[in-house]
Design a protein around this motif. Structure first.
Motif, PDB file in Angstrom:
ATOM      1  N   ARG A 135       0.859  -1.194   0.000  1.00 13.60           N
ATOM      2  CA  ARG A 135       0.000   0.000   0.000  1.00 13.60           C
ATOM      3  C   ARG A 135       0.891   1.239   0.000  1.00 13.60           C
ATOM      4  O   ARG A 135       1.608   1.493   0.967  1.00 13.60           O
ATOM      5  CB  ARG A 135      -0.908   0.002   1.231  1.00 13.60           C
ATOM      6  CG  ARG A 135      -1.899  -1.151   1.272  1.00 13.60           C
ATOM      7  CD  ARG A 135      -2.730  -1.091   2.535  1.00 13.60           C
ATOM      8  NE  ARG A 135      -3.653  -2.209   2.640  1.00 13.60           N
ATOM      9  CZ  ARG A 135      -4.886  -2.212   2.140  1.00 13.60           C
ATOM     10  NH1 ARG A 135      -5.333  -1.134   1.520  1.00 13.60           N
ATOM     11  NH2 ARG A 135      -5.670  -3.269   2.269  1.00 13.60           N
ATOM     12  N   LEU A 187       1.237   5.451  -0.586  1.00 10.87           N
ATOM     13  CA  LEU A 187       0.505   6.716  -0.538  1.00 10.87           C
ATOM     14  C   LEU A 187       1.334   7.815  -1.193  1.00 10.87           C
ATOM     15  O   LEU A 187       2.447   8.110  -0.755  1.00 10.87           O
ATOM     16  CB  LEU A 187       0.207   7.101   0.914  1.00 10.87           C
ATOM     17  CG  LEU A 187      -0.507   8.443   1.123  1.00 10.87           C
ATOM     18  CD1 LEU A 187      -1.914   8.406   0.528  1.00 10.87           C
ATOM     19  CD2 LEU A 187      -0.566   8.798   2.609  1.00 10.87           C
ATOM     20  N   SER A 230      -2.593   4.894  -3.491  1.00 13.77           N
ATOM     21  CA  SER A 230      -3.624   5.869  -3.137  1.00 13.77           C
ATOM     22  C   SER A 230      -2.989   7.254  -3.121  1.00 13.77           C
ATOM     23  O   SER A 230      -1.763   7.391  -3.107  1.00 13.77           O
ATOM     24  CB  SER A 230      -4.256   5.542  -1.784  1.00 13.77           C
ATOM     25  OG  SER A 230      -3.281   5.469  -0.768  1.00 13.77           O
ATOM     26  N   SER A 277      -9.593   5.697  -3.991  1.00 11.47           N
ATOM     27  CA  SER A 277      -8.259   5.772  -3.375  1.00 11.47           C
ATOM     28  C   SER A 277      -7.712   7.195  -3.353  1.00 11.47           C
ATOM     29  O   SER A 277      -6.516   7.396  -3.152  1.00 11.47           O
ATOM     30  CB  SER A 277      -7.286   4.858  -4.138  1.00 11.47           C
ATOM     31  OG  SER A 277      -7.696   3.514  -4.070  1.00 11.47           O
ATOM     32  N   HIS A 329      -3.934   9.497   8.156  1.00 12.27           N
ATOM     33  CA  HIS A 329      -4.234   8.828   6.889  1.00 12.27           C
ATOM     34  C   HIS A 329      -3.360   7.583   6.709  1.00 12.27           C
ATOM     35  O   HIS A 329      -3.836   6.544   6.243  1.00 12.27           O
ATOM     36  CB  HIS A 329      -4.016   9.798   5.727  1.00 12.27           C
ATOM     37  CG  HIS A 329      -4.682   9.376   4.460  1.00 12.27           C
ATOM     38  ND1 HIS A 329      -6.008   9.639   4.178  1.00 12.27           N
ATOM     39  CD2 HIS A 329      -4.211   8.677   3.402  1.00 12.27           C
ATOM     40  CE1 HIS A 329      -6.317   9.130   3.003  1.00 12.27           C
ATOM     41  NE2 HIS A 329      -5.242   8.542   2.504  1.00 12.27           N
ATOM     42  N   SER A 359      -5.036   3.754   6.649  1.00 11.69           N
ATOM     43  CA  SER A 359      -4.973   3.010   5.386  1.00 11.69           C
ATOM     44  C   SER A 359      -3.919   1.905   5.385  1.00 11.69           C
ATOM     45  O   SER A 359      -3.762   1.211   4.376  1.00 11.69           O
ATOM     46  CB  SER A 359      -4.686   3.980   4.226  1.00 11.69           C
ATOM     47  OG  SER A 359      -5.673   4.988   4.153  1.00 11.69           O
ATOM     48  N   ILE A 410      -0.574   2.086   5.394  1.00 11.02           N
ATOM     49  CA  ILE A 410       0.384   2.418   4.332  1.00 11.02           C
ATOM     50  C   ILE A 410       1.773   1.838   4.624  1.00 11.02           C
ATOM     51  O   ILE A 410       2.278   1.934   5.741  1.00 11.02           O
ATOM     52  CB  ILE A 410       0.475   3.952   4.164  1.00 11.02           C
ATOM     53  CG1 ILE A 410      -0.879   4.524   3.718  1.00 11.02           C
ATOM     54  CG2 ILE A 410       1.581   4.329   3.184  1.00 11.02           C
ATOM     55  CD1 ILE A 410      -1.392   3.988   2.399  1.00 11.02           C
TER      56      ILE A 410
END
Length: 252
Positions: A42, A44, A72, A105, A134, A138, A140
């Motif tokens: 993941r 970001l 995302s 996303s 965030h 999420s 990340i």
């Protein structure tokens, strides 16, 4: 005869240089960047304004897509400096669609704490707090954003680096979460497009993404979605900027 000798020597040096760049590029393409989390991670992308994702980070976005990252995007403003915020939000969604980032996303922050204004210094602690929330929510693994130079020196870009640097230095990032920052280069290198590749290969970097001709066309389509921003000088930027083709990044 002496002139002919110099010409032959020059041609040989150029040929050697071309072969070195080609060989380095071919070897680099066959390897996954060291230190970058594997497929399924993941990631970001943190930007300041709609169009940053295409103007500066398209090689990274498309390069990470090759590595099968789940990308995302967090945008800290709606780009409302000229009262075009609503239009620019839509343009960002269109651009991200071209780059392969789904609307689900994408998070766009639109409040008074983070105005789109090169004359305003965003509060580092406030940016860091929002960013950390965030990241944690999420799950990340990798954060990508600007470096201390912000590519263009824009204060809003630099504020993002300051925030992520604070989180990193204070040990507040979740375990296993890495940070990549986009290297700022001088004006000469910034506007020589693919001719910057030898410099990019020679200079120290942790990760290098270079787009194929097909991907360059994709990046340009993404940038063309930002119709409100396509003034004459940005059209020249799209043609000549190395950031439309090459991204050099460093880990914090």
């Amino acid at each position: 005869m002496e002139a002919v000798g110099f010409l032959c020597l020059g041609a040989a040096v150029l040929a050697w240089g071309f072969l070195w760049v080609w060989d380095s590029w071919e070897r680099m393409k066959s390897q996954e960047p060291a230190g970058v989390p594997g497929g399924g991670s993941r990631t970001l992308l943190v930007i300041a304004h709609p169009d940053d994702e295409a103007m500066f980070f398209a090689p990274t976005v498309l390069g990470l897509a090759r590595l099968r990252h789940r990308l995302s995007l967090l945008c800290f403003s709606a780009g409302n400096y000229y009262n075009q915020g609503e239009m620019r939000k839509k343009e960002l969604l269109q651009s991200c669609d071209v780059l392969g980032i789904p609307p689900s996303s994408i998070m766009i922050i639109d409040n008074r704490d983070f105005p789109d204004d090169p004359g305003v210094q965003w509060d580092t602690e406030r940016v860091a707090s929002v960013l950390l929330q965030h990241i944690e929510a999420s799950g990340i693994n990798l954060v990508v954003t600007f470096d201390a130079g912000g590519v263009s020196g824009h204060r809003n870009h630099v504020a993002l680096y300051a925030a992520v640097r604070t989180l990193h230095s204070e040990g507040k990032l979740p375990k296993g979460c890495s940070v990549l920052t986009l290297r700022s280069v001088n004006v000469f290198r910034k506007y020589i497009s693919l001719l910057d590749l030898p410099f990019a290969l020679l200079h120290t970097r942790d990760v290098l993404f270079v787009l194929t001709s097909k991907e360059v066309a994709q990046a340009k389509r993404a940038m063309s979605c930002h119709r409100s921003q396509l003034l004459w000088f940005r059209r020249l930027y799209v043609l000549f900027s190395r950031y439309m083709r090459i991204n050099s990044l460093h880990f914090l």
